[in-house]
Design an enzyme around this catalytic site. Structure first.
Site, mmCIF file in Angstrom:
data_model
loop_
_atom_site.group_PDB
_atom_site.id
_atom_site.type_symbol
_atom_site.label_atom_id
_atom_site.label_comp_id
_atom_site.label_asym_id
_atom_site.label_seq_id
_atom_site.Cartn_x
_atom_site.Cartn_y
_atom_site.Cartn_z
ATOM 1 N N ASP A 120 -4.204 10.085 0.501
ATOM 2 C CA ASP A 120 -4.284 9.756 -0.906
ATOM 3 C C ASP A 120 -2.857 9.821 -1.438
ATOM 4 O O ASP A 120 -1.966 10.396 -0.820
ATOM 5 C CB ASP A 120 -5.218 10.727 -1.642
ATOM 6 C CG ASP A 120 -5.665 10.135 -2.969
ATOM 7 O OD1 ASP A 120 -6.687 10.588 -3.522
ATOM 8 O OD2 ASP A 120 -5.004 9.184 -3.446
HETATM 9 C C1 GLC Z 1 -5.315 7.926 -6.772
HETATM 10 C C2 GLC Z 1 -6.731 8.125 -6.267
HETATM 11 C C3 GLC Z 1 -7.117 7.174 -5.179
HETATM 12 C C4 GLC Z 1 -6.371 5.876 -5.390
HETATM 13 C C5 GLC Z 1 -4.907 6.167 -5.138
HETATM 14 C C6 GLC Z 1 -4.024 4.943 -5.409
HETATM 15 O O1 GLC Z 1 -4.754 9.121 -7.148
HETATM 16 O O2 GLC Z 1 -7.109 9.431 -5.891
HETATM 17 O O3 GLC Z 1 -8.546 6.979 -5.256
HETATM 18 O O4 GLC Z 1 -6.841 4.905 -4.493
HETATM 19 O O5 GLC Z 1 -4.418 7.268 -5.900
HETATM 20 O O6 GLC Z 1 -4.019 4.631 -6.764
#
Ligand code: GLC
Length: 727
Positions: free
Chosen positions: A236
Site C-alpha cells: 500500500d
Molecule cells: C491508499 C489506499 C489504497 C490506494 C492507495 C493508492 O492509501 O490505502 O487503497 O489504492 O493508497 O492511492
C-alpha cells in the site's frame, strides 16, 4: 493464472543491471514504477480504484492534471455489488473496470477492496463487500476474472485484516490463527487461487506484530508457500517502513505518497545494503521475476506484446452494466405502499427531501474518488422517470456545515502518511482555515431548511426522504465515532412521518446507520449504497416499479452500536494495537450466537413479489477417494404478480463439534429470476469445505463426522426449509 515463458524471464533478468532492477521495484512516480527503455521494459502503471479509474495526477505532485480526458464510468461500490448477490454482475462489473483501466492505459487497477466489514464504523466500509467471507469469495472471483480479461491486473486489497482506518499505518492488528483462516483470509485465498489475481496489495497495518508489507508469515508463508502465489505483491502507498525486512520478504514493489523516489526503502537504501554485501542481489532478482511474469501475463512485453487488449471507457455498454448492478444492489428493507404509481401521481406533486436526494458522491471517499462522466442523483432519476406530468420538488431538509477549508495540499493523500504531530506542524506552516461558520449560523440554517422541508411535505401528495451519509463519513483515513445519522436527520424523519406516515425513506450510505428511533414507524424503507453513475436512475426505477428490487444486505444492520461485538467484546478503533477479540463472531455470527435482534439481518431484502420454497431433497454422495458431497435441490415458486429475482441462501449449522462453531454460516447461494407463477428447481453441491473448520492443531481445515443441519432461507433469519444430513 496465465502460464508464461519462464525462460524469457531468465533471459531478460540476465540483461538487467542492479540499478535497472531497483528502478522496477519501487515507485518512480506516485502511480508508476520506472521502466528499462534499453530493454523495452515499460513502467508499470497503476491506478485506483474499485469504483472506476481515478483521474490523472502529476507524477510527483499531488495535483490533478485536470484535463478533460479522464472522465470515466463511475461504478457501483463493492458494497452495492455485494448486495446484488449476483455472480454474473460481479463478472460484468469487473469486466467494465478492466476495460476502462486498459482504455486509460493502466496495467494494474487497485481493486477490488475486500476487507471484512467487521463492524459498522470503518470509514472504508463503503469500498468493501461484506461481513461474510463466503459472499466475498463468490463475488471477488468473477470480478477479478472480468478485470483481467482486458490484460489488466486486478490488485485485490488490502492484505490482510485492514478493517479499521484509525491509526491504519501503525496499528498492530492482533488476530488468532483460526479467525484469520476462517474469516479474514478466505476472500484473498479465493482471489489468488481461484481467480488468479495477478497482483495483491499488502495492507498498511501490522498483523500480529509485523507490518503486512514486511511480514514473512503473511507474505512468504501464507501467500507464497501455502497458497502457491506467483503473482506480484505491491505495498500500500507508504506501507513499507524498513529496507532489509521489505527486501528479504516476498514483497515485490514499494509504492508511496512522497516524491523522494530514490530514497524509498527499496531504492538507494537497498542498493547500499547490496553493495556492502548485507543483502544478496538474489533478493532483488526474486522480485524482478514476479514483475516480469506480470508483464508477460499482461502482454506488456514478450511475443504477445502486439496483441494486448485496447480496452475502452465511457461506452454505453459500460453504463448499462453499471445501471444493472445499481438496480440489483439497492435493498428494499420495509414496504407497505411501494411501488409508486405513475397513474396516481399524474398531475400531482412529489417531494424529494434530504441532501442525498441531490448530492453528488463520485468525487469523494479518498483514493476511491472518481471523476465521473456524470452522476445521476435520486432527484434527477425521479424527474427522468416521471417526466412532465408530475411535479418533482426538492428541499434539502437538513444543513451540512462547511468542512474546515484546507488551503494547503490539493489532495488529502499528500499528508495521509503524516502522524498527528507532523500534520499539525505542516498545517501551521501551510495554514488550514477552520470553517467560517458559527454555531448560531449553523443552527439558523438548519432551522430554515427543516421548516421549508416540513412545509413542502404538507403540500405534496407523496414524500421521498433521501438521507444517510456521504463521503465526509464514508471516507478513507478515518472511522465514524458512532452509527448515528448526522445533521439531525432523525428528528426530521420523525417530524416528516407525522405529516406523511406512508412516506418512503431512502438511506443512501456506505455503511449501516442507527435507525431504531424511527424504523418501526416507517412504512417504506430502502437502503442504497454508493451506486455509481446511474445510481439515482436505478433508485427511481425501483420506486416507480419499473424494476423489482432484489438486493439482500451483505452486512448486518444492528439496532445500535451498543449491540455490536465491537462495543461488547472489542476491540475497534483503538490506536497502536487492536485485538480482534470477537474472533469468529463477526456480523451475523455474533448476533445469532448472542440472540441479539438486529434492525435488519444479514441477507435481508424484500421484493414486490413473493416466493415459496418447496421441500428440500438432500443426498450425501461418497466419492471413490472417500470425500463426501451433499447434493441439495428444491423448488422455488414466484407466488406474486410481478417478475422478480430471489437469492436463495444456504447456511450450514454443525450440530455437534469438538470446538466452538458459530450457530450457522453461509456456504452457498443462488439468485434466480422467476415470472409470476413460475416454479424452478434450484440445486446446490456442498463439498467438504462447507462443513469444515480450521483446526489450529492440525494446521488444516478438518470435517468432523456427525450431524449437520442445512438451513435454506431468504435471509439469515428468514429460514424457509431445513434438512439434517450426517457426514
Ligand atoms: C491508499 C489506499 C489504497 C490506494 C492507495 C493508492 O492509501 O490505502 O487503497 O489504492 O493508497 O492511492
Amino acid at each position: 493464472m496465465r502460464k508464461v515463458d519462464e525462460n524469457k524471464i531468465e533471459e531478460i533478468l540476465k540483461e538487467l543491471t542492479l540499478d535497472e532492477k531497483l528502478d522496477m521495484i519501487h515507485g518512480n512516480a506516485f502511480f508508476h514504477t520506472k521502466g528499462v527503455e534499453r530493454l523495452g521494459i515499460p513502467p508499470l502503471y497503476t491506478s485506483d480504484g474499485p469504483m472506476g479509474v481515478r483521474y490523472e495526477y502529476h507524477d510527483a505532485n499531488w495535483v490533478p492534471v485536470g484535463l478533460s480526458d479522464d472522465y470515466v464510468t463511475y461504478l457501483p461500490s463493492n458494497t452495492a455489488l455485494a448486495a446484488t448477490w449476483n455472480r454474473e454482475l460481479a463478472y460484468e462489473t469487473g469486466k467494465v473496470l478492466g476495460e476502462e483501466a486498459r482504455g486509460r492505459g493502466k496495467d494494474v487497477i487497485l481493486g477490488p477492496g475486500i476487507n471484512i466489514k467487521r463492524g459498522p464504523l470503518c470509514g472504508r466500509n463503503f469500498e468493501y463487500m461484506s461481513e461474510d467471507p463466503k459472499l466475498i469469495s463468490e463475488l471477488t472471483v468473477p470480478f477479478i476474472k472480468g478485470v483481467q480479461e482486458s490484460d489488466v491486473a486486478a490488485c485485490v486489497k488490502h492484505f490482510a485484516a485492514n478493517s479499521q482506518e484509525t491509526d491504519r499505518l501503525m496499528v498492530d492488528t492482533i488476530v488468532d490463527e483460526r479467525t484469520l483462516q476462517e474469516i479474514y483470509f478466505p476472500g484473498f485465498k479465493a482471489a489468488v487461487r481461484e481467480a488468479g489475481s495477478y497482483t495483491i496489495m499488502g495492507a498498511y497495518n501490522k498483523l500480529n506484530g509485523e507490518h503486512c508489507c514486511e511480514n514473512k508469515e503473511l507474505l512468504d508463508k501464507v501467500l507464497r508457500s501455502d497458497w502457491e502465489y506467483d503473482g506480484t505483491i505491491i505495498s500500500d502507498w507508504g506501507g513499507v517502513h524498513r529496507t532489509k525486512e521489505a527486501a528479504e520478504c516476498a514483497l515485490d514493489i514499494e509504492m508511496s505518497v512522497t516524491d523522494n523516489f530514490d530514497e524509498y526503502y527499496l531504492a538507494n537504501p537497498l542498493k547500499k545494503l547490496i553493495e556492502n554485501g548485507e543483502i544478496s542481489e538474489e533478493t532483488v532478482n526474486k522480485k524482478i521475476r514476479n514483475i516480469l511474469r506480470l508483464m508477460l501475463r499482461l502482454k506488456m512485453i514478450g511475443d504477445d506484446a502486439d496483441k494486448r487488449a485496447a480496452g475502452s471507457f465511457n461506452t454505453p455498454e459500460h453504463r448499462e452494466a453499471a445501471l444493472k448492478t445499481a438496480q440489483e444492489g439497492i435493498t428494499l428493507l420495509k414496504n407497505k405502499t411501494l411501488p409508486l404509481s405513475r397513474k396516481k401521481l399524474y398531475g400531482k406533486r412529489i417531494a424529494v427531501i434530504g441532501q442525498n436526494g441531490a448530492k453528488i458522491h463520485s468525487n469523494g471517499g479518498g483514493s476511491a474518488e472518481i471523476k465521473a462522466l456524470f452522476e445521476i442523483s435520486p432527484l434527477l432519476g425521479l424527474k427522468m422517470g416521471l417526466g412532465g406530468n408530475t411535479k418533482v420538488e426538492y428541499a434539502g431538509g437538513y444543513y451540512i456545515p462547511m468542512p474546515p477549508q484546507q488551503k494547503f495540499a490539493t489532495s488529502w493523500q499528500e499528508t495521509s502518511l503524516m502522524s498527528k504531530e507532523e500534520l499539525k506542524e505542516f498545517c501551521a506552516k501551510n495554514g488550514t482555515l477552520e470553517s467560517g461558520e458559527t454555531k448560531e449560523q449553523i443552527e439558523e440554517r438548519t432551522r430554515k431548511l427543516k421548516a421549508e422541508a416540513l412545509k413542502l411535505a404538507e403540500e405534496c401528495d407523496e414524500v421521498i426522504f433521501v438521507g444517510g451519509l456521504n463521503h465526509d463519513f464514508d471516507v478513507e483515513g478515518g472511522d465514524r465515532k458512532d452509527m448515528k445519522l448526522p445533521y439531525n436527520q432523525d428528528e426530521l424523519i420523525l417530524e416528516l412521518l407525522e405529516r406523511k406516515p406512508d412516506m418512503t425513506v431512502v438511506i443512501f450510505a456506505g455503511s449501516p446507520v442507527d435507525m431504531h428511533r424511527w424504523a418501526g414507524k416507517v412504512s417504506n424503507l430502502v437502503y442504497m449504497p454508493y451506486s455509481g453513475i446511474r445510481g439515482g436512475e436505478a433508485l427511481a426505477g425501483i420506486l416507480l416499479g419499473d424494476v423489482n428490487p432484489s438486493g439482500k444486505l451483505p452486512e448486518t444492520f444492528p439496532k445500535c452500536y451498543e449491540d455490536t461485538p465491537m462495543f461488547r467484546i472489542g476491540e475497534f478503533g483503538t490506536e497502536g494495537r487492536v485485538e480482534f477479540k470477537d474472533g469468529l463472531k463477526v456480523g451475523y455470527r455474533y448476533y445469532d450466537d448472542e440472540g441479539i435482534e438486529p434492525e435488519f439481518c444479514f441477507g435481508h431484502g424484500l421484493s414486490y413479489t413473493s416466493f415459496e420454497y418447496g421441500d428440500i431433497t438432500a443426498n450425501v454422495i461418497k466419492s471413490a477417494e472417500g470425500t463426501q458431497t451433499v447434493q441439495l435441490s428444491m423448488s422455488i415458486t414466484n407466488t406474486g404478480a410481478v417478475i422478480g429475482k430471489e437469492t436463495v441462501q444456504v447456511y450450514v449449522a454443525d450440530k455437534e463439534c469438538s470446538v466452538y462453531r458459530p450457530k450457522k454460516e453461509l456456504k452457498d447461494f443462488a439468485k434466480l429470476e422467476l415470472k409470476p407463477g413460475e416454479t424452478r428447481t434450484v440445486s446446490f453441491k456442498l463439498g467438504e469445505d462447507a462443513f469444515s473448520f480450521y483446526s489450529v492443531s492440525n494446521k488444516a481445515f478438518v470435517t468432523e463426522p456427525g450431524e449437520f443441519e442445512i438451513l435454506i432461507g431468504s435471509s439469515s433469519r428468514d429460514i424457509r426449509k431445513s434438512v439434517v444430513v450426517t457426514l
